[in-house]
Design a protein around this motif. Structure first.
Motif, short mmCIF file in Angstrom:
data_model
loop_
_atom_site.label_atom_id
_atom_site.label_comp_id
_atom_site.label_asym_id
_atom_site.label_seq_id
_atom_site.Cartn_x
_atom_site.Cartn_y
_atom_site.Cartn_z
N GLY A 187 -2.41 14.27 10.37
CA GLY A 187 -3.72 13.68 10.56
C GLY A 187 -4.31 14.01 11.92
N ARG A 188 -5.33 13.26 12.32
CA ARG A 188 -6.05 13.48 13.57
C ARG A 188 -5.47 12.59 14.67
NH1 ARG A 188 -9.30 17.20 16.12
NH2 ARG A 188 -10.59 16.16 17.69
N VAL A 189 -5.09 13.18 15.82
CA VAL A 189 -4.47 12.44 16.92
C VAL A 189 -5.56 11.87 17.83
CG1 VAL A 189 -2.83 12.51 18.83
CG2 VAL A 189 -2.49 14.01 16.84
N VAL A 190 -5.47 10.58 18.12
CA VAL A 190 -6.44 9.91 19.00
C VAL A 190 -5.68 9.14 20.08
CG1 VAL A 190 -8.16 9.67 17.16
CG2 VAL A 190 -6.51 7.83 17.56
N GLY A 191 -6.36 8.81 21.16
CA GLY A 191 -5.76 8.01 22.22
C GLY A 191 -5.67 6.54 21.82
N LEU A 192 -4.75 5.83 22.43
CA LEU A 192 -4.59 4.41 22.09
C LEU A 192 -5.84 3.60 22.40
CD1 LEU A 192 -0.93 3.62 23.26
CD2 LEU A 192 -1.75 4.06 20.95
N GLY A 193 -6.61 4.05 23.37
CA GLY A 193 -7.82 3.33 23.72
C GLY A 193 -8.86 3.35 22.61
N GLU A 194 -8.69 4.23 21.64
CA GLU A 194 -9.66 4.35 20.55
C GLU A 194 -9.29 3.52 19.33
OE1 GLU A 194 -10.88 8.45 19.68
OE2 GLU A 194 -9.82 9.08 21.50
N VAL A 195 -8.09 2.94 19.30
CA VAL A 195 -7.68 2.18 18.12
C VAL A 195 -8.25 0.77 18.19
CG1 VAL A 195 -5.58 3.55 17.91
CG2 VAL A 195 -5.50 1.36 19.12
N HIS B 190 -0.75 13.89 23.71
CA HIS B 190 -1.56 15.09 23.46
C HIS B 190 -2.56 14.75 22.35
CE1 HIS B 190 1.68 16.56 25.81
NE2 HIS B 190 2.55 16.69 24.80
N THR B 191 -3.76 14.39 22.74
CA THR B 191 -4.73 13.86 21.80
C THR B 191 -5.80 14.90 21.45
OG1 THR B 191 -6.07 12.99 23.60
CG2 THR B 191 -4.38 11.55 22.71
N GLY B 192 -6.67 14.52 20.50
CA GLY B 192 -7.81 15.34 20.14
C GLY B 192 -7.47 16.54 19.30
N GLN B 193 -6.44 16.48 18.51
CA GLN B 193 -6.04 17.62 17.67
C GLN B 193 -5.67 17.15 16.28
OE1 GLN B 193 -2.20 19.33 18.85
NE2 GLN B 193 -1.77 17.53 20.13
N ASP B 194 -5.80 18.03 15.31
CA ASP B 194 -5.34 17.79 13.94
C ASP B 194 -3.94 18.35 13.82
OD1 ASP B 194 -7.71 16.57 12.91
OD2 ASP B 194 -8.65 18.55 12.94
N VAL B 195 -3.02 17.55 13.31
CA VAL B 195 -1.62 17.98 13.27
C VAL B 195 -1.02 17.74 11.90
CG1 VAL B 195 -1.27 17.49 15.74
CG2 VAL B 195 -0.83 15.69 14.04
N THR B 196 0.09 18.41 11.67
CA THR B 196 0.92 18.11 10.51
C THR B 196 2.12 17.31 10.99
OG1 THR B 196 2.17 20.17 10.80
CG2 THR B 196 0.25 20.24 9.33
N ALA B 197 2.79 16.62 10.09
CA ALA B 197 3.97 15.86 10.47
C ALA B 197 4.99 16.81 11.09
CB ALA B 197 4.57 15.17 9.25
N VAL C 40 0.23 7.42 21.09
CA VAL C 40 -0.93 7.97 20.39
C VAL C 40 -1.17 7.19 19.10
CG1 VAL C 40 -0.60 10.30 21.30
CG2 VAL C 40 0.49 9.65 19.13
N GLY C 41 -2.38 7.38 18.57
CA GLY C 41 -2.69 6.92 17.24
C GLY C 41 -3.01 8.13 16.39
N ILE C 42 -2.69 8.09 15.10
CA ILE C 42 -2.96 9.20 14.20
C ILE C 42 -3.67 8.66 12.96
CG2 ILE C 42 -1.98 11.07 12.81
CD1 ILE C 42 0.40 11.12 14.71
N GLU C 43 -4.89 9.18 12.72
CA GLU C 43 -5.60 8.83 11.49
C GLU C 43 -4.97 9.65 10.38
OE1 GLU C 43 -7.65 6.55 11.00
OE2 GLU C 43 -8.39 6.01 12.99
N PRO C 44 -4.17 9.03 9.50
CA PRO C 44 -3.33 9.80 8.57
C PRO C 44 -4.13 10.44 7.43
CG PRO C 44 -3.12 7.47 8.12
CD PRO C 44 -3.98 7.57 9.33
N SER C 45 -3.65 11.62 7.06
CA SER C 45 -4.24 12.30 5.91
C SER C 45 -3.36 12.15 4.69
CB SER C 45 -4.44 13.79 6.22
OG SER C 45 -3.22 14.41 6.62
N PRO D 185 -7.15 -1.06 8.77
CA PRO D 185 -7.20 0.32 9.26
C PRO D 185 -5.85 0.99 9.03
CG PRO D 185 -8.13 -1.19 10.89
CD PRO D 185 -7.48 -2.03 9.83
N ALA D 186 -5.84 2.25 8.59
CA ALA D 186 -4.60 2.94 8.24
C ALA D 186 -4.01 3.72 9.40
CB ALA D 186 -4.86 3.89 7.06
N VAL D 187 -4.65 3.69 10.58
CA VAL D 187 -4.16 4.47 11.72
C VAL D 187 -2.69 4.15 11.99
CG1 VAL D 187 -4.97 2.71 13.38
CG2 VAL D 187 -4.56 5.06 14.14
N THR D 188 -1.90 5.22 12.15
CA THR D 188 -0.47 5.07 12.44
C THR D 188 -0.27 5.25 13.93
OG1 THR D 188 0.19 5.85 10.25
CG2 THR D 188 1.82 6.02 12.01
N LEU D 189 0.40 4.29 14.54
CA LEU D 189 0.56 4.26 15.99
C LEU D 189 1.99 4.59 16.38
CD1 LEU D 189 -1.31 0.99 15.84
CD2 LEU D 189 -2.20 2.81 17.28
#
Length: 708
Positions: A568-576, A692-699, A590-595, A673-677
């Motif tokens: 999913g998309r990696v975000v900073g904790l301040g955004e959750v 390392h935020t602001g990127q789309d990643v795979t598990a 980090v937080g990850i908006e899961p796909s 919210p489904a964000v995984t922390l």
């Protein structure tokens, strides 16, 4: 945990019971503050129970309320009475006609209020004597120990003047107990206590008792050839009056004062207020002394002897039943203050039979209680629980040395529901042993402690029974724990947090963490921070290494890489949306908006925590990095629905191993919210934690770099 200053505790208690204006009267006993309130509904019982320095509370009918303090009760009572708002003491406030009628109706609705009043009358008549009774029992115990070691013949009929004098030190309490009880009973019924004491003293003077068995004109003494007993009757004013030695009697003063209260109040209604001080006591004595001597005294002796005989019959014909019933009954009577009637029967037995058979079985309950406290003490040492260790140490000392169970009951046992069933097993074991061995007697009224063991006979049987009761309860509590598994995890986490704070690290108090996240703190030493508040975690991380944006290379220094637990998309904790995670209270990460809902381990290690609901996992690596994976926000409320957990606590995992399959659609449909922390719980122990935020990643993609 900081104990409030005495004055602060007094103010909080006063506020918790509804303020001084809600207090009609306030007294105290050995361990409890006893309030008579105008309106019991105004009590904030939950707040009072939570106060440091308060062991527990007991709400009773009739707007009565008890607060258990322990050994410091006298000081707390004094602090309350010295508060400015309590100037002049607690006095009844004027009531309107409507309030008076409402009060009468309320009492009529309380079907068992009369029973509460009866036991309250009994308890308050004896409770203030607790100290002198305990003192007398210890004097008896010391003398008995000297007798047991052959230093002095304590039972000799021709003792020296020294030991006759020592006898008088404890006999003074037991012999004059009727006068003391009469004083307290009259005070309880709100009549002149000195009148009650005087009436009882009249039938205990040497003039009165000297007629028993004497050749005084008008006194006849007959002997029962079968029983070998004698009975003296005096003819006073032409009427027969049975003569009794009322020393040590307790039922006589209780019956007498109950009738005296009616007479006293009736006389107050008859005589004008300006002459009441003279004529009310005068006529009360004139009426009640003859009534006591002719009627109430013989009836009280008969009633006490009858109850004692009945229990003696049960003890003689079904000793095992008797020995089991007594210790199994006491754990439920003592917390309610209903044990005094049995204590009164002990005194009656000693006075009439010359010995008592109740205290032996009762001792097994006391030692089972103290054994449970010992089990808690051992656990508190094992788990480094400072507050509980102090509480248990004090309660155990009060029990083993003084025979007082209230500090154990209110300070510990009634707070943790797992203790009582295990303590009752100890009571049962001790009672069975005493019953099988044929019973245990004592010739003295003694608080059952280590110091009073020598007064019981046979002593070896008593020692075996109380030892079995003590160690059975102690073992059951120790090996089963007095906390549930979940409570133990949380308590240990809070302990670790406190220890971390004492070591100079700022910690997040457990109460600031959302209820559904508290179990997560148990993964490590609790969420920590290096600054003055939880929010400084981010500052510490930034000072050690700036977060890496998308496309930038990780820090040059070699560190532990934590990989994404989900795609999913990696975000900073301040955004959750969760304030606890956003504040870094649970560490940097980090937080990850899961796909997708495929959740895997981000690192090699051991699963320290696996939430039953499947929404959270805690992993500790071989070098001590503590990682939390939390799927969604407030998802604990889903009670595991939509979460298919594939691992268990204690299991070793490698990075990429499947932890759970999550139905993200169900999570979102439930409004969460489904964000995984993913955070490093012990961030404060690390040199840096770099998200390392602001990127789309795979598990499996590195998203956090940790430097030890």
């Amino acid at each position: 945990m900081n104990t409030p200053t005495p004055g602060a505790l007094a103010e909080k208690i006063l506020s918790g019971v509804g303020g001084s204006e809600n207090i009609e009267s306030l007294t105290h006993c050995a361990t409890r503050l006893r309030f008579q309130l105008h309106d019991g509904e105004k009590v904030d019982q939950a707040t009072l129970d939570a106060l440091d320095g308060v062991m527990g509370t007991v709400s009773q009918s009739g707007d009565r309320f008890q607060i258990v303090i322990g050994g410091a009760v006298a000081g707390v009572y004094s602090d309350i009475m010295n508060l400015p708002s309590m100037t002049g003491g607690a006095t009844p406030r004027p009531q309107s006609d409507a309030e008076v009628k409402a009060e009468i109706r309320a009492k009529g609705r309380g079907r068992l209020a009369w029973l509460d009043n009866f036991f309250e009358y009994l308890s308050d008549s004896f409770r203030p004597l607790l100290g002198v009774l305990l003192g007398a029992s210890l004097i008896i115990a010391i003398a008995s120990m000297l007798d047991a070691f052959g230093i002095v013949d304590f039972r000799s009929a021709d003792k020296s003047a020294t030991w006759v004098f020592v006898d008088s030190m404890w006999r003074s309490v037991l012999y004059f107990l009727p006068i003391m009880v009469a004083y307290n009973a009259a005070k309880k019924l709100k009549i002149d206590p000195w009148v009650g004491a005087t009436v009882m003293a009249a039938v205990m003077t040497p003039n009165f008792t000297g007629m028993i068995g004497s050749k005084t004109p008008g006194v006849t003494t007959t002997t029962n050839a079968t029983l070998g007993t004698s009975e003296s009757v005096a003819h006073v004013f032409g009427l027969p009056m049975q003569l009794n030695d009322y020393g040590g009697q307790v039922f006589v003063p209780l019956l007498m004062v109950a009738l005296l209260a009616l007479v006293y109040r009736g006389l107050k209604r008859i005589f004008p207020e300006n002459v009441q001080m003279v004529f009310v006591p005068f006529f009360s004595m004139l009426i009640m002394i003859p009534l006591t001597a002719f009627l109430i005294g013989p009836m009280g002796v008969w009633a006490g002897n009858g109850l004692g005989t009945g229990l003696s019959w049960l003890n003689g014909n079904a000793p095992i039943v008797f020995a089991i019933v007594i210790p199994m009954l006491y754990p439920f009577l003592v917390p309610l203050g209903l044990h005094w009637p049995l204590n009164a029967l002990m005194l009656v037995n000693i006075n009439t039979l010359g010995y008592d058979f109740i205290q032996g079985p009762m001792g097994t309950w006391n030692f089972a209680c103290f054994g449970a406290t010992a089990g808690v003490l051992l656990l508190s040492i094992r788990h480094r629980e400072k507050d509980m260790r102090q509480t248990a140490t004090g309660a155990l000392a009060a029990g083993l040395l003084g025979g007082i169970s209230e500090p154990s009951l209110y300070g510990i046992h009634l707070r943790f529901k797992r203790i009582y069933p295990r303590m009752l097993v100890g009571c049962l074991v001790g009672g069975v042993i005493i019953g099988v061995l044929g019973g245990v007697n004592t010739k003295a009224f003694a608080f059952t402690s280590l110091l009073t063991i020598p007064v019981f006979d046979p002593m070896i049987k008593y020692i075996i029974a109380i030892s079995a009761a003590f160690f059975t309860s102690m073992a059951l509590v120790y090996f089963a724990d007095y906390r549930t598994k979940e409570e133990r995890v949380q308590a240990n986490a809070e302990r670790d947090a406190a220890e971390a704070a004492a070591g100079g690290k700022a910690v997040v108090p457990a109460q600031t963490v959302a209820a559904d996240d508290r179990e997560l703190v148990a993964v490590g030493a609790a969420a920590t921070a290096t600054g003055a508040s939880a929010g400084t975690v981010a500052g510490a991380a930034a000072a050690a290494g700036t977060p890496v944006a998308a496309g930038e290379a990780p820090a040059a220094r070699k560190g532990l890489e934590l990989t994404a637990p989900v795609a999913g998309r990696v975000v900073g904790l301040g955004e959750v949306e969760d304030p606890v995670f956003a504040s870094r209270a649970l560490g940097e990460g980090v937080g990850i908006e899961p796909s997708d809902g495929h959740v895997v381990a981000p690192v090699d290690g051991e699963l320290i925590t696996v939430a039953d609901t499947g929404h959270a996992f805690g992993i500790r690596t071989a070098n001590g990095v503590e990682v939390l994976i939390h799927v969604g926000i407030d998802t604990v409320k889903m009670q595991g629905e939509g979460f298919d957990v594939r691992v268990a606590a204690g299991q070793k995992v490698s990075a990429g191993d499947l932890l759970a399959e999550v139905d993200l659609g169900a999570v979102r449909a439930a409004g969460h919210p489904a964000v995984t922390l993913m955070t490093v719980l012990n961030t404060a122990d690390m040199t840096s934690v770099e998200p390392h935020t602001g990127q789309d990643v795979t598990a499996g993609t590195p998203v956090v770099t940790v430097l030890r």
